[in-house]
Design an enzyme around this catalytic site. Sequence first.
Site, PDB file in Angstrom:
ATOM      1  N   ASP A  36       0.811  -1.213   0.000  1.00 45.70           N
ATOM      2  CA  ASP A  36       0.000   0.000   0.000  1.00 45.70           C
ATOM      3  C   ASP A  36       0.839   1.255   0.000  1.00 45.70           C
ATOM      4  O   ASP A  36       2.048   1.233  -0.143  1.00 45.70           O
ATOM      5  CB  ASP A  36      -1.071  -0.005   1.091  1.00 45.70           C
ATOM      6  CG  ASP A  36      -0.568  -0.471   2.414  1.00 45.70           C
ATOM      7  OD1 ASP A  36       0.172   0.285   3.060  1.00 45.70           O
ATOM      8  OD2 ASP A  36      -0.906  -1.611   2.793  1.00 45.70           O
ATOM      9  N   LYS A  58      -3.991   2.609   0.310  1.00 43.15           N
ATOM     10  CA  LYS A  58      -5.068   3.123   1.131  1.00 43.15           C
ATOM     11  C   LYS A  58      -4.705   4.483   1.691  1.00 43.15           C
ATOM     12  O   LYS A  58      -4.293   4.590   2.829  1.00 43.15           O
ATOM     13  CB  LYS A  58      -5.334   2.178   2.301  1.00 43.15           C
ATOM     14  CG  LYS A  58      -5.906   0.850   1.894  1.00 43.15           C
ATOM     15  CD  LYS A  58      -6.242   0.032   3.107  1.00 43.15           C
ATOM     16  CE  LYS A  58      -4.996  -0.475   3.798  1.00 43.15           C
ATOM     17  NZ  LYS A  58      -5.304  -1.376   4.919  1.00 43.15           N
ATOM     18  N   MET A 172      -1.187   8.799  12.929  1.00 44.10           N
ATOM     19  CA  MET A 172      -2.477   9.134  12.282  1.00 44.10           C
ATOM     20  C   MET A 172      -3.218  10.233  13.030  1.00 44.10           C
ATOM     21  O   MET A 172      -4.442  10.227  13.111  1.00 44.10           O
ATOM     22  CB  MET A 172      -3.384   7.882  12.234  1.00 44.10           C
ATOM     23  CG  MET A 172      -2.801   6.756  11.425  1.00 44.10           C
ATOM     24  SD  MET A 172      -3.836   5.289  11.447  1.00 44.10           S
ATOM     25  CE  MET A 172      -3.394   4.553  13.005  1.00 44.10           C
TER      26      MET A 172
HETATM   27  N1  SAH Z   1       2.538   0.428  10.872  1.00 46.22           N
HETATM   28  C1  SAH Z   1       3.011   1.770  10.699  1.00 46.22           C
HETATM   29  C2  SAH Z   1       1.991   2.804  11.092  1.00 46.22           C
HETATM   30  C3  SAH Z   1       0.777   2.787  10.230  1.00 46.22           C
HETATM   31  S1  SAH Z   1      -0.382   4.008  10.673  1.00 46.22           S
HETATM   32  C4  SAH Z   1       4.322   1.950  11.461  1.00 46.22           C
HETATM   33  O1  SAH Z   1       4.686   1.066  12.252  1.00 46.22           O
HETATM   34  O2  SAH Z   1       4.998   2.954  11.250  1.00 46.22           O
HETATM   35  C5  SAH Z   1       0.026   5.291   9.568  1.00 46.22           C
HETATM   36  C6  SAH Z   1       0.676   6.429  10.296  1.00 46.22           C
HETATM   37  O3  SAH Z   1       2.039   6.161  10.521  1.00 46.22           O
HETATM   38  C7  SAH Z   1       0.679   7.734   9.558  1.00 46.22           C
HETATM   39  O4  SAH Z   1      -0.563   8.396   9.696  1.00 46.22           O
HETATM   40  C8  SAH Z   1       1.780   8.480  10.245  1.00 46.22           C
HETATM   41  O5  SAH Z   1       1.331   8.977  11.479  1.00 46.22           O
HETATM   42  C9  SAH Z   1       2.762   7.367  10.549  1.00 46.22           C
HETATM   43  N2  SAH Z   1       3.854   7.281   9.577  1.00 46.22           N
HETATM   44  C10 SAH Z   1       4.188   6.218   8.835  1.00 46.22           C
HETATM   45  N3  SAH Z   1       5.281   6.466   8.094  1.00 46.22           N
HETATM   46  C11 SAH Z   1       5.654   7.720   8.389  1.00 46.22           C
HETATM   47  C12 SAH Z   1       6.728   8.557   7.975  1.00 46.22           C
HETATM   48  N4  SAH Z   1       7.632   8.137   7.088  1.00 46.22           N
HETATM   49  N5  SAH Z   1       6.812   9.798   8.504  1.00 46.22           N
HETATM   50  C13 SAH Z   1       5.923  10.233   9.378  1.00 46.22           C
HETATM   51  N6  SAH Z   1       4.882   9.491   9.809  1.00 46.22           N
HETATM   52  C14 SAH Z   1       4.758   8.247   9.330  1.00 46.22           C
END
Ligand code: SAH
Length: 508
Positions: A36, A58, A172
């Site tokens: 995704d 998504k 998020m």
């Molecule tokens: N499983 C993922 C999180 C998924 S929820 C993890 O462990 O990182 C999605 C959220 O992750 C986004 O809304 C944001 O808050 C955060 N996120 C993911 N990648 C990011 C990045 N490169 N920089 C900043 N926030 C990030």
Amino acid sequence: MGNGKVWLVGAGPGDVGLLTIKGMKVIEEADVVVYDRLVGMGILSLIPDKARCIDVGKTSGNHMMSQEGINKLLLEEAKNGNRVVRLKGGDPFLFGRGGEEIELLVKEGIPYEIVPGITSAISVPAYNGIPVTHRDFTSSVHIITGHKKKDEEYDIDFSALVKTKGTLVFLMGLSELGSICKGLSDAGMDKNMPVAVLERGTTAKQRKVISDLSTIEETVRLNNISTPAIIVVGKVCSLSKGFSWYEKLPLAGCRIAVTRPKELISGLSEKLRIKGAEVIELPAIRIEPIKENLALKQSISNLASYQWIVFTSPSGVNIFFEEMKSMKADIRSLAGLKIAVIGEGTLKMIEGRGLYADLVPSRYDAENLGKELGAICFEGDRMLIPRADIGNILLVEEIKKRKNVVIDDIPTYRTVYEGSRIINEKEEFQNRNIDYALFTSASTVRGFVSVTEGLDYGLVNAVCIGAQTKKEADGHGMKTQMAEKATLDSLVRLVEELHEKQRQGNEK
Ligand code: SAH
């Protein structure tokens, strides 16, 4: 049938180097990769050609496939006997719906493995100089989803969070930043508590803003911070300024497309990544050896009849020696030949095979090679040139101008133009998502152009290895720059200089 299996793989936060070794191995073996939006472009560009790729992207509000649809898809693909990699941003089990995706697999008895990933919750602060714990400031860290269902109250116990005195990391949460700050402040948190909002961490587009609980919303608005972003609340945020490091790398903030053929791409990518660039591998050409090459076979059988063998590209070297190997031709049959190579990359290739060159021209191009070879060879010499089917004619012309020699100019491979299946090159350049495109031959330029038809080439900053390459790029109206020497190191140095100028320009 029957051998299907699913791997739930965390791709990390964006930087290719933060994908785990296990994750990479599993991707290399995959039949199908389901990914995704949050998975970085750099990682997507590593998926091998043989794997089928399915984008179930998504972005919030723009659902391409429902969660149920994804669950079913994984099941179907595995049931059909495929090795399925479900690639997710960060870690699959931290707000990644990993649990939901395996429920159906468990129920249906499909084997699976989880390959954890580096979560954004910890790595994105790290890339911004924020340690999420520090003994002087906090003894705990809490990771919270900031997601809120429309028109519903938050299901977060803000006063419990404030009581922990720990670092709070919200994923998020950007669109609800106001409610989060209000919740914390109503629960008694100090209005001066440092808060950081970190956008697109670990990528070239990484940005941060830092202020405090009472002002962060305004700061975010003024700086147009957008998703994906994480919110970090806590005293550790005050360390960011002193501890920042990523921005200091020479190529930080630079997103570069590399267009070399796949088998040659990784060396250049690595040189750029070490310096902090985000590299997107977009091989624009593929090298296809000419099959059943009778002319080449004949030359290899008669190597003793030549005085010179001339190599004009790394691929030319590889293909020649592969053919020797397939014919069981001994390396010693080259003993009587002098070797000429066009430049450093090609030189490295022959040196890797235990051979050293008798001639490398002072300037690395076909014309100069022809001139210098023509000057030192003897009348009547026989030369073998195993090279691309569209090799530069100047090479042969320049030699023949000087000496009366016999040249077997034998095509050993052709170059096929191709684009990425996953990344839309044209769109990325049109949207100015890529700062520089690196071209190491005129054919990579032609390959790139053939897959980006209609692109406004004025938007492409083409960094070219030599004159031929630059000429080709100029012909399409790209903004071109040329390396001082026709070497990869010189090319990388040029990108550094350009990026440095750009940065200074931005600061003014
Ligand atoms: N499983 C993922 C999180 C998924 S929820 C993890 O462990 O990182 C999605 C959220 O992750 C986004 O809304 C944001 O808050 C955060 N996120 C993911 N990648 C990011 C990045 N490169 N920089 C900043 N926030 C990030």
